[in-house]
Scaffold this active site. Structure first.
Site, PDB file in Angstrom:
ATOM      1  N   ASP A 280      74.117 -45.275   9.558  1.00  0.00           N
ATOM      2  CA  ASP A 280      72.853 -45.485   8.851  1.00  0.00           C
ATOM      3  C   ASP A 280      72.220 -44.165   8.450  1.00  0.00           C
ATOM      4  O   ASP A 280      71.239 -44.136   7.707  1.00  0.00           O
ATOM      5  CB  ASP A 280      71.871 -46.269   9.733  1.00  0.00           C
TER       6      ASP A 280
ATOM      7  N   ASP B  13      77.798 -57.317   8.893  1.00  0.00           N
ATOM      8  CA  ASP B  13      77.063 -56.456   9.823  1.00  0.00           C
ATOM      9  C   ASP B  13      77.055 -57.045  11.231  1.00  0.00           C
ATOM     10  O   ASP B  13      77.303 -58.240  11.427  1.00  0.00           O
ATOM     11  CB  ASP B  13      75.625 -56.285   9.303  1.00  0.00           C
TER      12      ASP B  13
HETATM   13  C1  GLA Z   1      72.062 -52.277   9.701  1.00  0.00           C
HETATM   14  C2  GLA Z   1      72.933 -51.622   8.645  1.00  0.00           C
HETATM   15  C3  GLA Z   1      72.092 -51.195   7.476  1.00  0.00           C
HETATM   16  C4  GLA Z   1      71.356 -52.382   6.903  1.00  0.00           C
HETATM   17  C5  GLA Z   1      70.540 -53.053   7.999  1.00  0.00           C
HETATM   18  C6  GLA Z   1      69.931 -54.350   7.514  1.00  0.00           C
HETATM   19  O1  GLA Z   1      71.258 -51.374  10.327  1.00  0.00           O
HETATM   20  O2  GLA Z   1      73.623 -50.555   9.190  1.00  0.00           O
HETATM   21  O3  GLA Z   1      72.892 -50.600   6.492  1.00  0.00           O
HETATM   22  O4  GLA Z   1      72.283 -53.287   6.365  1.00  0.00           O
HETATM   23  O5  GLA Z   1      71.333 -53.351   9.128  1.00  0.00           O
HETATM   24  O6  GLA Z   1      69.198 -54.981   8.487  1.00  0.00           O
END
Ligand code: GLA
Length: 730
Positions: A548, A478
């Protein structure tokens, strides 16, 4: 060999499947662009350059030389010599001047394709071969050499371009702009298509007519961004999904970029794409080389859909690496929307037990398992297990998950550091920052200075410890904030503007180490959802978390837009709970699964807490995904309906390459009362073959009827409904 040199005309013809790209050495050694389009018979097309005199246009050597740089279509234009359109190259000498003048010196043609040092790039494969032309240009005053690298893919209407610059002189020079590609068109009759968006609304499609002047998209965020994807298409005004000419361009890069189309005074269009030159420069000492990332260019005479199918083939065959290039990814369940930070070993195991009993193949432990992280305000950079939360440690957890017959995957965010972390306390100068300037915080975190090897080595050491401590078979990589106050305490002042690019190179270097040391680990990249969904990341991670926003019907737009350039198999897509956490919308469980089916399929919900009715559907949904995953991963995608404007219906169709079967996924967004059933005209089938609907083998129709008349989709009751139809050739 698909590249030909015509010595008498001093021209090069690159043939990619049925597309030609023609370049010519024009008078005075300028490298001119002749033609890009449908393959033509082999004849001299130099007349297309129209080397006529233009009033009030600077020309080299006054009027003796028939070259007017402001009107000549150039393959790579330089700043300062009378071409006032967007230049591709601007170099500052140690004397402080910014003019350079690149002329043809030599060329070489060879089969295959070079690796771009430290950068992701397409490559040649046995099944999808390519040939390369390198043209060397030289500026006698600065002693700088430019090598333009062109690759033509034999079986695809696709090309790749990149540039190498070498300082052959004795004094340093500074590159102030280097775009990777410049494309010239003898028309302004184009629409421009871009993918714009925001967090939770990534890659929506926008289309507008080109007008005089410059129209551009860019990123200055340090990543390719939620806001504009490094993709552009120029298409004829009448082009639609299935008809018309379309030129698609994509930057194989994950940092700041700029793409600009300029219509000039003579109604011609120049398109440039490359690293954003805002706050960019690169000092080249004597003998040093800089390599600019690659741009891929696709030509389609079958509309936007044709362009997408070529991009998909190009990336599936010639960009994505590793074992998941040719096999489906496991059906995963991710605990993020199930628990957020509120989980422990027991909770994860309870999810895993239920998940495994329903056929889910992998548990992914998301954010919150390391340091002392219970919310987003601490511990990034402390990549060791949060013992009191993960009681028994990682080894115990992974073994327990494995003993249920499931694989185990892990979330990491290795480019970041929290102020509340051991790492930050011991190395505050390891962040990207400017001395004496307050550092902007975003999601309670700072960005690590990945231009520094010691920083990358330290982070990688921690990641290795984790990966070696248990049987981890998947990583979600990420990146949850954009860059600000961009400065490095390890670079001299004249190299500070190199940091944006050095950062990206550092990320690539670490990803390369990871993929070569752990070739069996599946990497899914992510950035606050889909802020780094680009071809650069695809080279390291065969799948990318798309957004997301897991609301199925918002996803239809996001996945539709994403599929303009990127293959569906690369699009991480999960079934989540309702009301949806981002939109509050309630949609049927079955439709959510059908949307996820058109991507890398998984679940992201508390499987122990959902209704029994939903839970019961999971084994059947997984069976369906397994059944169709080959079609989705390898087939040709056809899109139907306009999810952005009409909001009523949309369909995706995946047709096997040999046209022996097809999957139609139809989505009714809003129910329209008192309407007759929908007659959906299918695409991509074999005209003269007969197909039956698997649910009803007596229903047999020709490809012709299905495509010209349509298939009858009965009225679906209520909003957000979906239907899937499997057609098999008789
Ligand atoms: C980001 C990702 C999510 C999740 C969060 C965790 O927003 O896109 O899928 O993994 O981080 O903090």
């Amino acid at each position: 060999m698909s590249i030909f040199y015509n010595k008498s005309a001093q021209s090069f013809r690159l043939r990619a499947k049925d597309t030609d790209y023609i370049i010519k050495v024009a008078p005075c050694g300028y490298l001119a662009h002749v033609y890009f389009g449908k393959a033509l018979p082999d004849e001299d097309l130099s007349y297309l350059l129209r080397l006529d005199e233009n009033p009030f246009t600077p020309e080299t050597n006054n009027r003796d030389r028939a070259v007017y740089l402001d009107t000549l279509p150039l393959e790579f234009s330089c700043f300062g010599i009378g071409d006032y359109r967007e230049p591709a190259l601007k170099i500052r000498t140690s004397e402080g001047n910014s003019t350079c003048d690149m002329r043809y010196k030599s060329h070489v043609i060879y089969s295959g394709k070079p690796v771009l040092s430290g950068l992701p790039a397409t490559f040649s494969t046995e099944e999808s071969k390519c040939d390369t032309l390198e043209i060397t240009l030289y500026d006698d005053v600065t002693d700088v050499e430019t090598v333009l690298v062109y690759t033509a893919f034999e079986k695809l209407n696709a090309f790749a371009r990149s540039v190498r610059i070498t300082n052959k002189g004795g004094k340093p020079v500074t590159i102030e702009r280097i775009y990777s590609a410049c494309f010239e068109f003898d028309t302004n009759r184009f629409d421009m298509i871009t993918l714009y968006g925001s967090w939770a609304r990534e890659r929506h499609i926008e289309r507008h007519r080109l007008h005089h002047g410059k129209q551009e998209i860019d990123s200055m965020r340090g990543e390719s961004s939620h806001q504009y994807n490094p993709f552009n298409a120029l298409c004829s005004h009448n082009a639609d999904e299935d008809n018309g000419e379309v030129y698609g361009f994509n930057f194989v890069y994950s940092g700041n970029f700029r793409a600009s189309a300029e219509v000039n005074q003579h109604d011609k269009t120049r398109f440039v794409m490359g690293i954003n030159d805002m706050d960019f420069s690169w000092k080249l000492e004597s003998g040093q080389t800089f390599t600019a990332p690659e741009v891929t260019a696709v030509y389609s005479r079958e509309g936007i859909g044709g362009m997408s199918r070529t991009f998909h083939d190009l990336y599936r065959n010639n960009l994505i690496r590793g074992e998941y290039r040719s096999k489906r990814s496991p059906v995963l369940i991710n605990n993020w929307e199930a628990t957020y930070f509120n989980f422990d070993t027991q909770k994860l195991l309870s999810i895993a037990r239920t998940a495994s009993s329903l056929g889910i193949e992998m548990l992914v432990m998301d954010d919150g398992w390391f340091g002392h992280r219970d919310s987003d305000n601490s511990s990034l950079g402390d990549w060791f297990v949060y013992e009191s939360k993960i009681s028994g440690g990682l080894e115990y957890l992974v073994k327990s998950v494995n003993s249920l017959g499931m694989k185990f995957g892990l979330w990491i965010e290795p480019e970041m550091v929290s102020p509340d972390s051991e790492l930050y306390r011991s190395h505050p100068d390891w962040t990207i920052h400017i001395k004496n300037r307050e550092l902007t915080m975003c999601r309670e975190q700072y960005v690590l200075d990945y231009s520094r090897k010691e920083v990358r080595d330290f982070i990688y050491g921690m990641i290795r410890n984790i990966l070696d401590s248990a049987n981890i078979e998947y990583i979600k990589w990420d990146m949850n904030r954009q860059l600000t106050e961009v400065g490095s305490s390890s670079l001299p002042s004249e190299r500070q503007k190199e940091l944006w690019h050095r950062y990206v190179l550092g990320v690539y270097e670490l990803l390369e180490r990871l993929t070569s040391d752990y070739p069996h680990i599946l990497i899914e990249s992510c950035s606050g959802g889909g802020a780094r969904f680009d071809a650069g990341m695809l080279y390291y991670s065969p799948q990318i978390w798309c957004s997301d926003d897991t609301d199925a019907f918002e996803r239809l737009k996001i996945q539709y837009g994403t599929s303009l350039c990127y293959p569906c198999c690369a699009t991480g897509s999960h079934v989540s709970d309702c009301p949806n956490h981002t939109t509050g919308r309630i949609t049927p469980f079955s439709s959510r699964a059908d949307v996820a089916l058109a991507g890398a399929f998984g679940y992201e919900l508390d499987i122990t807490a959902i209704s029994e009715n939903d839970r019961k559907q999971i084994p059947m949904q997984i069976q369906k995904y397994k059944k169709y995953s080959e079609l989705v991963r390898k087939g040709d995608l056809y899109r139907m309906g306009d999810v952005f404007s009409d909001c009523k219906q949309v369909a995706f169709m995946f047709v096997a390459k040999d046209k022996s079967e097809a999957l139609v996924e139809y989505f009714q967004i809003l129910c329209r009362p008192n309407t007759r059933s929908v007659m959906l005209k299918l695409k991509g089938l074999e005209e003269n073959a007969f197909y039956y609907d698997e649910r009803n083998p007596d229903f047999v129709l020709s490809g012709s009827a299905l495509m010209n008349c349509g298939i009858n989709i009965k009225n679906l009751y209520s909003d957000f409904q979906s239907e899937t139809i499997h057609l098999i050739r008789k």
